[in-house]
Write a protein that holds these residues in place. Structure first.
Motif, PDB file in Angstrom:
ATOM      1  N   LYS A   1       0.846  -1.198   0.000  1.00 31.91           N
ATOM      2  CA  LYS A   1       0.000   0.000   0.000  1.00 31.91           C
ATOM      3  C   LYS A   1       0.885   1.253   0.000  1.00 31.91           C
ATOM      4  CE  LYS A   1      -3.920   2.309   2.008  1.00 31.91           C
ATOM      5  NZ  LYS A   1      -3.259   3.586   1.753  1.00 31.91           N
ATOM      6  N   ASP A   2       1.912   1.218   0.863  1.00 35.10           N
ATOM      7  CA  ASP A   2       2.841   2.344   0.940  1.00 35.10           C
ATOM      8  C   ASP A   2       3.520   2.580  -0.410  1.00 35.10           C
ATOM      9  OD1 ASP A   2       4.588   4.144   2.837  1.00 35.10           O
ATOM     10  OD2 ASP A   2       5.994   3.077   1.543  1.00 35.10           O
ATOM     11  N   TYR A   3       3.930   1.480  -1.029  1.00 37.19           N
ATOM     12  CA  TYR A   3       4.601   1.557  -2.326  1.00 37.19           C
ATOM     13  C   TYR A   3       3.664   2.165  -3.367  1.00 37.19           C
ATOM     14  CZ  TYR A   3       7.148   0.008  -6.489  1.00 37.19           C
ATOM     15  OH  TYR A   3       7.814  -0.032  -7.678  1.00 37.19           O
ATOM     16  N   GLU A   4       2.420   1.715  -3.331  1.00 37.11           N
ATOM     17  CA  GLU A   4       1.431   2.191  -4.286  1.00 37.11           C
ATOM     18  C   GLU A   4       1.172   3.684  -4.094  1.00 37.11           C
ATOM     19  OE1 GLU A   4      -1.679  -0.779  -4.631  1.00 37.11           O
ATOM     20  OE2 GLU A   4      -3.005   0.790  -5.388  1.00 37.11           O
ATOM     21  N   ASP A   5       1.045   4.105  -2.820  1.00 34.66           N
ATOM     22  CA  ASP A   5       0.793   5.521  -2.535  1.00 34.66           C
ATOM     23  C   ASP A   5       1.932   6.394  -3.019  1.00 34.66           C
ATOM     24  OD1 ASP A   5      -1.528   4.741  -1.446  1.00 34.66           O
ATOM     25  OD2 ASP A   5      -0.902   4.911   0.657  1.00 34.66           O
ATOM     26  N   ARG A   6       3.155   5.930  -2.803  1.00 27.54           N
ATOM     27  CA  ARG A   6       4.304   6.752  -3.176  1.00 27.54           C
ATOM     28  C   ARG A   6       4.546   6.789  -4.674  1.00 27.54           C
ATOM     29  NH1 ARG A   6       8.910   6.612   1.242  1.00 27.54           N
ATOM     30  NH2 ARG A   6       7.729   5.753   2.967  1.00 27.54           N
ATOM     31  N   ASN A   7       4.350   5.652  -5.330  1.00 32.46           N
ATOM     32  CA  ASN A   7       4.756   5.557  -6.734  1.00 32.46           C
ATOM     33  C   ASN A   7       3.602   5.477  -7.721  1.00 32.46           C
ATOM     34  OD1 ASN A   7       7.697   5.186  -6.104  1.00 32.46           O
ATOM     35  ND2 ASN A   7       6.862   3.392  -5.057  1.00 32.46           N
ATOM     36  N   SER A   8       2.382   5.449  -7.205  1.00 34.41           N
ATOM     37  CA  SER A   8       1.194   5.241  -8.052  1.00 34.41           C
ATOM     38  C   SER A   8       1.371   4.019  -8.947  1.00 34.41           C
ATOM     39  CB  SER A   8       0.908   6.457  -8.943  1.00 34.41           C
ATOM     40  OG  SER A   8       0.882   7.607  -8.187  1.00 34.41           O
ATOM     41  N   LEU A   9       2.014   3.032  -8.418  1.00 33.76           N
ATOM     42  CA  LEU A   9       2.259   1.780  -9.154  1.00 33.76           C
ATOM     43  C   LEU A   9       2.017   0.625  -8.205  1.00 33.76           C
ATOM     44  CD1 LEU A   9       5.654   1.838 -11.136  1.00 33.76           C
ATOM     45  CD2 LEU A   9       3.376   1.340 -12.021  1.00 33.76           C
ATOM     46  N   ARG A  10       1.452  -0.447  -8.743  1.00 34.73           N
ATOM     47  CA  ARG A  10       1.238  -1.622  -7.908  1.00 34.73           C
ATOM     48  C   ARG A  10       2.561  -2.353  -7.727  1.00 34.73           C
ATOM     49  NH1 ARG A  10       0.019  -6.733  -8.600  1.00 34.73           N
ATOM     50  NH2 ARG A  10       0.468  -6.564 -10.804  1.00 34.73           N
ATOM     51  N   LEU A  11       2.781  -2.872  -6.528  1.00 36.70           N
ATOM     52  CA  LEU A  11       4.016  -3.623  -6.269  1.00 36.70           C
ATOM     53  C   LEU A  11       3.765  -5.106  -6.570  1.00 36.70           C
ATOM     54  CD1 LEU A  11       6.905  -3.652  -5.069  1.00 36.70           C
ATOM     55  CD2 LEU A  11       5.874  -4.045  -2.842  1.00 36.70           C
ATOM     56  N   PRO A  12       4.469  -5.643  -7.569  1.00 36.49           N
ATOM     57  CA  PRO A  12       4.232  -7.060  -7.890  1.00 36.49           C
ATOM     58  C   PRO A  12       4.734  -7.989  -6.782  1.00 36.49           C
ATOM     59  CG  PRO A  12       5.412  -5.919  -9.658  1.00 36.49           C
ATOM     60  CD  PRO A  12       5.446  -5.019  -8.470  1.00 36.49           C
ATOM     61  N   ILE A  13       3.902  -8.947  -6.405  1.00 39.68           N
ATOM     62  CA  ILE A  13       4.276  -9.905  -5.356  1.00 39.68           C
ATOM     63  C   ILE A  13       4.078 -11.331  -5.883  1.00 39.68           C
ATOM     64  CG2 ILE A  13       3.778 -10.751  -3.016  1.00 39.68           C
ATOM     65  CD1 ILE A  13       2.646  -7.934  -2.400  1.00 39.68           C
ATOM     66  N   VAL A  14       5.140 -12.113  -5.813  1.00 38.42           N
ATOM     67  CA  VAL A  14       5.050 -13.517  -6.217  1.00 38.42           C
ATOM     68  C   VAL A  14       5.344 -14.378  -4.997  1.00 38.42           C
ATOM     69  CG1 VAL A  14       6.097 -15.331  -7.640  1.00 38.42           C
ATOM     70  CG2 VAL A  14       5.669 -13.067  -8.621  1.00 38.42           C
ATOM     71  N   CYS A  15       4.452 -15.299  -4.722  1.00 41.58           N
ATOM     72  CA  CYS A  15       4.617 -16.148  -3.556  1.00 41.58           C
ATOM     73  C   CYS A  15       5.206 -17.497  -3.984  1.00 41.58           C
ATOM     74  CB  CYS A  15       3.243 -16.310  -2.927  1.00 41.58           C
ATOM     75  SG  CYS A  15       3.316 -17.233  -1.434  1.00 41.58           S
ATOM     76  N   VAL A  16       6.290 -17.904  -3.310  1.00 42.99           N
ATOM     77  CA  VAL A  16       6.984 -19.138  -3.685  1.00 42.99           C
ATOM     78  C   VAL A  16       6.923 -20.127  -2.524  1.00 42.99           C
ATOM     79  CG1 VAL A  16       9.234 -20.128  -4.260  1.00 42.99           C
ATOM     80  CG2 VAL A  16       8.539 -17.957  -5.278  1.00 42.99           C
ATOM     81  N   VAL A  17       6.360 -21.292  -2.781  1.00 44.37           N
ATOM     82  CA  VAL A  17       6.331 -22.338  -1.752  1.00 44.37           C
ATOM     83  C   VAL A  17       7.527 -23.262  -2.023  1.00 44.37           C
ATOM     84  CG1 VAL A  17       4.964 -24.152  -0.672  1.00 44.37           C
ATOM     85  CG2 VAL A  17       3.825 -22.151  -1.652  1.00 44.37           C
ATOM     86  N   ASN A  18       8.575 -23.083  -1.218  1.00 46.54           N
ATOM     87  CA  ASN A  18       9.862 -23.756  -1.492  1.00 46.54           C
ATOM     88  C   ASN A  18       9.954 -25.119  -0.796  1.00 46.54           C
ATOM     89  OD1 ASN A  18      12.493 -23.832  -2.604  1.00 46.54           O
ATOM     90  ND2 ASN A  18      13.374 -23.070  -0.697  1.00 46.54           N
TER      91      ASN A  18
END
Ligand SMILES: Nc1nc2c(ncn2[C@@H]2O[C@H](COP(=O)(O)OP(=O)(O)OP(=O)(O)O)[C@@H](O)[C@H]2O)c(=O)[nH]1
Ligand SMILES: [Mg+2]
Length: 460
Positions: free
Chosen positions: A174-191
């Motif tokens: 959310k913080d990233y989005e507010d600052r950059n007006s861009l969504r932060l991509p998140i990839v979840c890895v089950v190792n």
């Protein structure tokens, strides 16, 4: 090793040089090729955005910035090695960080492969720091790092309570989005999927159906927690990062002992056992998630240069399959076969240039026809007129008077795979044809567009 690197970088430059000549080569095609067809070829090949980005990226790329979140021992460092396909040395940045956070560059020789910001899970870093503002500080430092993608590493066999990490990630994005007006991509890895029962089966090719089912259940379990907490992720994927390393003289070394080796051995570690599962897929997912083209290209280049050539080859095949499908959506009778052959010829030339060879469009065309069992195809127009359906069926099975988009795409995919086998992996022409036939069969098994195939067959 450096010389070898240079050679491969030269190959990529060759590929770009060939691409730059595309317009000229299209102008020089035989006079019998109508103006419309030439224009169409220029439009689809030179107008393809992805292909242009790939070519631009050869000169303009930067190491991707990856933010890793995952508790101690989840395998974050191992995952980075698995992604790079080599034991990458970690070079700590001089920047002072919040406790529980680590920023470093991953190097292969003097190449920076990735920039990593590593936190050992929010719950853990909070415990380490003990200050109320820990979370805020962490978020600020991460913002400054400005990651291209977040990799959230979880464990397949020890299902931890990940609630606090998920909440933290939510605040972070959310913080990233507010600052950059861009969504932060998140990839979840089950190792550590290899550890799922039966844990003795470490080779991905030996994973049983029940092992894979159990792995997928864990993925589902984590997915539900993530969704319930309202964290938006790009994707979730189970992997294994398992690699056993050995020195060039064949001594196997446990990961913990690698740092004690002489530098020469560290720089030249080889894989003694490759138990990696789903890492190619993860790379594709990361590539899709990363929005910045230069970082996307950097990710593609963050492997041993030999793997880079393969990865670029596969990417070319994907792009040209898409181009073929587009062309088949707007068919021009008869000539569309010529257009498809020409598109495939350009693809084969680009793949050959990656292998260090320079071939002409004519040679590429011969290669394509030899896959369909036709040798010495001089005049393509005459050949198409004479052989019609026979030619079509050799290259695009099931096709008759028209080639459907998916048949065109998979035909180009199969030719691409064969070209990679022949030009990059040094298979014989028979070996390449076998690859081509296998790729065709794969398509049949998947049974894509059965109705369309049947109707076209009926017409033929
Ligand atoms: N079997 C198996 N072991 C793995 C896998 N990934 C990592 N490991 C092992 O798990 C242990 C921890 O891996 P690391 O990569 O050091 O974990 P980390 O998350 O970087 O840990 P910290 O740096 O302490 O935060 C090591 O002994 C690895 O060899 C995997 O996919 N399968
Ligand atoms: Mg680590």
């Amino acid at each position: 090793m450096k010389d070898n690197n240079l050679k491969i970088e030269q190959r990529m430059k060759n590929m770009k040089d060939f691409y730059v000549k595309t317009g000229n080569l299209i102008d020089k095609l035989p006079e019998a090729v109508p103006e419309d067809t030439r224009n169409m070829l220029k439009k689809v090949i030179l107008g393809d955005k992805e292909l242009k980005q790939l070519m631009d990226g050869i000169e303009a790329h930067r190491p991707p910035r990856i933010f890793m979140i995952g508790r101690t021992g989840m395998g974050k460092s191992s995952l980075i090695n698995a992604l790079c396909g080599s034991y990458v040395a970690k070079v700590s940045d001089t920047k002072s960080c919040t406790k529980g956070m680590d920023m470093y560059k991953c190097m292969d020789g003097d190449r920076v492969l990735m920039e990593i910001c590593d936190t050992r899970g929010f719950a853990e870093s909070e415990a380490l720091d003990g200050e109320k503002s820990a979370e805020k500080m962490l978020i600020e430092q991460i913002s400054e790092f400005s990651p291209d993608v977040v990799i959230f590493v979880l464990n397949c066999t020890h299902k931890d309570d990940v609630g606090s990490d998920v909440q933290f990630l939510k605040k972070l994005s959310k913080d990233y989005e507010d600052r950059n007006s861009l969504r932060l991509p998140i990839v979840c890895v089950v190792n550590k999927c290899d550890e799922m029962a039966p844990a003795r089966l470490k080779k991905p090719s030996e994973y049983t159906t029940s092992k894979i089912e159990k792995i997928n259940e864990v993925v589902q379990y984590y997915k539900e927690i993530i969704v319930k907490n309202g964290l938006k992720i790009d994707n979730i994927i189970p992997v294994s990062s398992l690699i056993d390393w050995q020195t060039p003289d064949g001594v196997e070394v446990p990961v913990e002992a690698i740092e004690n080796l002489p530098q020469y051995d560290i720089d030249n570690l080889q894989m003694a056992f490759d138990g990696r599962y789903n890492i190619e897929e993860l790379l594709n997912i990361l590539e899709e998630a990363i929005l910045d083209f230069e970082a996307q290209m950097g990710l593609r280049m963050a492997a041993r240069l030999n793997d880079v050539v393969h990865r670029l080859g596969s990417h070319l095949v994907k792009i040209f399959s898409g181009i073929s499908a587009t062309v088949a959506l707007t068919p021009i009778p008869l000539a569309d076969i010529y257009v498809l052959v020409a598109i495939q010829s350009f693809m084969v030339c680009l793949i050959a240039s990656l292998s260090g060879r320079e071939i002409s469009l004519e040679t590429a065309k011969e290669f394509i026809f030899s896959m369909g069992g036709i040798v010495g195809a001089g005049n393509v127009f005459r050949l198409i007129a004479q052989q019609g359906t026979k030619l079509l069926n050799g290259l695009w099975p099931g096709a008759g008077s028209a080639v459907s988009a998916s048949v065109a795409a998979f035909g180009t995919g199969a030719i691409g795979k064969a070209a990679i086998a022949y030009y990059i992996d040094d298979f014989t022409i028979e070996g390449a044809k076998k690859k081509f036939d296998e790729a065709k069969k794969e398509k049949r098994l998947k049974n894509e567009e059965p109705e369309r195939l049947e109707t076209v067959k009926g017409e033929a």
